[in-house]
Every structure is written in structure tokens, then in C-alpha cells.
Design a protein around this motif. Structure first.
Motif, PDB file in Angstrom:
ATOM      1  N   PHE A  90       0.817  -1.213   0.000  1.00 36.49           N
ATOM      2  CA  PHE A  90       0.000   0.000   0.000  1.00 36.49           C
ATOM      3  C   PHE A  90       0.848   1.259   0.000  1.00 36.49           C
ATOM      4  N   TRP A  91       1.908   1.281   0.822  1.00 34.37           N
ATOM      5  CA  TRP A  91       2.729   2.487   0.906  1.00 34.37           C
ATOM      6  C   TRP A  91       3.447   2.761  -0.401  1.00 34.37           C
ATOM      7  N   ALA A  92       3.852   1.705  -1.076  1.00 30.93           N
ATOM      8  CA  ALA A  92       4.449   1.868  -2.402  1.00 30.93           C
ATOM      9  C   ALA A  92       3.415   2.413  -3.379  1.00 30.93           C
ATOM     10  N   ALA A  93       2.161   1.965  -3.237  1.00 27.90           N
ATOM     11  CA  ALA A  93       1.083   2.479  -4.091  1.00 27.90           C
ATOM     12  C   ALA A  93       0.828   3.955  -3.804  1.00 27.90           C
ATOM     13  N   LEU A  94       0.883   4.328  -2.541  1.00 27.05           N
ATOM     14  CA  LEU A  94       0.655   5.729  -2.179  1.00 27.05           C
ATOM     15  C   LEU A  94       1.750   6.626  -2.749  1.00 27.05           C
ATOM     16  N   ILE A  95       2.987   6.238  -2.556  1.00 27.35           N
ATOM     17  CA  ILE A  95       4.098   7.031  -3.080  1.00 27.35           C
ATOM     18  C   ILE A  95       4.098   7.014  -4.605  1.00 27.35           C
ATOM     19  N   GLY A  96       3.854   5.846  -5.183  1.00 30.13           N
ATOM     20  CA  GLY A  96       3.815   5.727  -6.639  1.00 30.13           C
ATOM     21  C   GLY A  96       2.702   6.547  -7.262  1.00 30.13           C
ATOM     22  N   SER A  97       1.535   6.552  -6.625  1.00 30.77           N
ATOM     23  CA  SER A  97       0.422   7.337  -7.173  1.00 30.77           C
ATOM     24  C   SER A  97       0.684   8.831  -7.047  1.00 30.77           C
ATOM     25  N   LEU A  98       1.346   9.240  -5.986  1.00 30.82           N
ATOM     26  CA  LEU A  98       1.712  10.656  -5.848  1.00 30.82           C
ATOM     27  C   LEU A  98       2.706  11.072  -6.933  1.00 30.82           C
ATOM     28  N   LEU A  99       3.727  10.247  -7.134  1.00 33.61           N
ATOM     29  CA  LEU A  99       4.707  10.546  -8.179  1.00 33.61           C
ATOM     30  C   LEU A  99       4.059  10.542  -9.562  1.00 33.61           C
ATOM     31  N   TYR A 100       3.197   9.565  -9.810  1.00 30.70           N
ATOM     32  CA  TYR A 100       2.502   9.457 -11.093  1.00 30.70           C
ATOM     33  C   TYR A 100       1.633  10.687 -11.337  1.00 30.70           C
ATOM     34  N   SER A 101       0.942  11.143 -10.307  1.00 31.76           N
ATOM     35  CA  SER A 101       0.095  12.331 -10.440  1.00 31.76           C
ATOM     36  C   SER A 101       0.913  13.576 -10.729  1.00 31.76           C
ATOM     37  N   ILE A 102       2.033  13.724 -10.028  1.00 33.34           N
ATOM     38  CA  ILE A 102       2.880  14.898 -10.225  1.00 33.34           C
ATOM     39  C   ILE A 102       3.482  14.902 -11.634  1.00 33.34           C
ATOM     40  N   ILE A 103       3.994  13.744 -12.065  1.00 27.69           N
ATOM     41  CA  ILE A 103       4.593  13.659 -13.397  1.00 27.69           C
ATOM     42  C   ILE A 103       3.534  13.892 -14.469  1.00 27.69           C
ATOM     43  N   ASN A 104       2.334  13.314 -14.291  1.00 25.60           N
ATOM     44  CA  ASN A 104       1.256  13.537 -15.252  1.00 25.60           C
ATOM     45  C   ASN A 104       0.818  15.002 -15.281  1.00 25.60           C
ATOM     46  N   LEU A 105       0.836  15.665 -14.136  1.00 25.71           N
ATOM     47  CA  LEU A 105       0.491  17.079 -14.082  1.00 25.71           C
ATOM     48  C   LEU A 105       1.490  17.913 -14.880  1.00 25.71           C
ATOM     49  N   VAL A 106       2.773  17.614 -14.734  1.00 29.94           N
ATOM     50  CA  VAL A 106       3.805  18.327 -15.487  1.00 29.94           C
ATOM     51  C   VAL A 106       3.653  18.056 -16.978  1.00 29.94           C
ATOM     52  N   ILE A 107       3.452  16.795 -17.338  1.00 33.01           N
ATOM     53  CA  ILE A 107       3.287  16.440 -18.747  1.00 33.01           C
ATOM     54  C   ILE A 107       2.054  17.121 -19.331  1.00 33.01           C
ATOM     55  N   GLU A 108       0.960  17.118 -18.584  1.00 29.65           N
ATOM     56  CA  GLU A 108      -0.275  17.739 -19.059  1.00 29.65           C
ATOM     57  C   GLU A 108      -0.096  19.238 -19.285  1.00 29.65           C
ATOM     58  N   SER A 109       0.601  19.907 -18.382  1.00 29.82           N
ATOM     59  CA  SER A 109       0.797  21.350 -18.555  1.00 29.82           C
ATOM     60  C   SER A 109       1.708  21.648 -19.745  1.00 29.82           C
ATOM     61  N   LEU A 110       2.730  20.822 -19.942  1.00 31.11           N
ATOM     62  CA  LEU A 110       3.630  21.027 -21.079  1.00 31.11           C
ATOM     63  C   LEU A 110       2.938  20.739 -22.408  1.00 31.11           C
ATOM     64  N   THR A 111       2.195  19.643 -22.463  1.00 27.42           N
ATOM     65  CA  THR A 111       1.549  19.286 -23.723  1.00 27.42           C
ATOM     66  C   THR A 111       0.403  20.222 -24.059  1.00 27.42           C
ATOM     67  N   SER A 112      -0.281  20.722 -23.055  1.00 25.33           N
ATOM     68  CA  SER A 112      -1.360  21.658 -23.357  1.00 25.33           C
ATOM     69  C   SER A 112      -0.813  22.956 -23.932  1.00 25.33           C
ATOM     70  N   ARG A 113       0.380  23.340 -23.525  1.00 22.10           N
ATOM     71  CA  ARG A 113       0.994  24.557 -24.077  1.00 22.10           C
ATOM     72  C   ARG A 113       1.607  24.326 -25.446  1.00 22.10           C
ATOM     73  N   LEU A 114       2.219  23.157 -25.638  1.00 16.66           N
ATOM     74  CA  LEU A 114       2.976  22.909 -26.862  1.00 16.66           C
ATOM     75  C   LEU A 114       2.151  22.278 -27.971  1.00 16.66           C
ATOM     76  N   LEU A 115       1.350  21.269 -27.645  1.00 13.48           N
ATOM     77  CA  LEU A 115       0.708  20.471 -28.672  1.00 13.48           C
ATOM     78  C   LEU A 115      -0.753  20.827 -28.928  1.00 13.48           C
ATOM     79  N   PHE A 116      -1.461  21.166 -27.890  1.00 16.54           N
ATOM     80  CA  PHE A 116      -2.912  21.258 -28.004  1.00 16.54           C
ATOM     81  C   PHE A 116      -3.431  22.688 -28.005  1.00 16.54           C
ATOM     82  N   ARG A 117      -2.743  23.551 -28.641  1.00 18.92           N
ATOM     83  CA  ARG A 117      -3.229  24.942 -28.751  1.00 18.92           C
ATOM     84  C   ARG A 117      -4.399  24.965 -29.712  1.00 18.92           C
ATOM     85  N   GLU A 118      -5.398  25.704 -29.319  1.00 21.28           N
ATOM     86  CA  GLU A 118      -6.587  25.796 -30.207  1.00 21.28           C
ATOM     87  C   GLU A 118      -6.823  27.216 -30.628  1.00 21.28           C
TER      88      GLU A 118
END
Length: 118
Positions: A90-118
């Protein structure tokens, strides 16, 4: 096309989590793709039900119980995925999900600026 790019980037984020934290193991990029799909499905289907059912606990803990729900979704996806994607407890899942969320947040902000301009 946006969905496919987000899916691939989520798989890359999962590979980054496995690289950064030893409690999460991903054996290949194909396993990361399957795991990212399963995490997305768990978050889309099961998570809303759990959020509603645990609303009193979430309110009492001022929203911190949502971290537990995220960890459970991460852990459940590893249980469904099989040996290609493993989370060690469980603790590995908690830490892993936090890291996954943070990395996905960074990726989402970068891709929304670079790739998905409308």
C-alpha cells in the motif's frame, strides 16, 4: 489523436515512476501502456463511486482520504495488470500514485501549451 498522445505520455510517466521509485516495477513499455490504460479505466469507472461512498471520511480528513483512494486505484491496476506492472504494498502504491500524479500534471501542462493549442 489527443487521447492516443495522452495515453503514450501516461505510459512514459509510469516508466518514470518505476525508474524513480523501487516500490513500483514496470517490465516494458507495452506493460506500461496496459497499466496506464488500466489506471485510466479505474480512475474513470471505480474512483467516482469510491469518492461518493467515502465522502464523510473525505470531509472529516479535509480531503486527504482522496490520496488513499488514488493509491487504491494505482494498486488495483497493478493487481489487474499482472506481472508486467507491480506495486509492492500500500505504501508503495501511495508514493507511486503521488509521483505518477505529479509527473502527469507536469506532462499535461507542457503538452497543453505545446501540442494542443486551439
Amino acid at each position: 489523436m489527443k487521447l492516443l498522445i495522452k495515453w503514450i505520455l501516461s505510459a512514459l510517466a509510469l516508466l518514470c515512476v518505476a525508474y524513480l521509485y523501487s516500490g513500483v516495477e514496470v517490465r516494458s513499455f507495452g506493460a506500461a501502456l496496459i497499466a496506464a490504460l488500466l489506471i485510466g479505466l479505474c480512475n474513470a469507472i471505480v474512483r467516482p463511486v469510491l469518492v461518493v461512498l467515502t465522502l464523510p471520511v473525505t470531509v472529516i480528513t479535509l480531503g486527504l482520504f482522496l490520496f488513499v483512494i488514488n493509491a487504491l486505484m494505482f494498486w488495483a491496476a497493478s493487481g489487474i495488470a499482472g506481472s508486467g506492472f507491480q506495486v509492492h504494498g500500500f505504501w508503495a502504491a501511495l508514493i507511486g500514485s503521488l509521483l505518477y500524479s505529479i509527473i502527469n500534471l507536469v506532462i499535461e501542462s507542457l503538452t497543453s501549451r505545446l501540442l494542443f493549442r486551439e
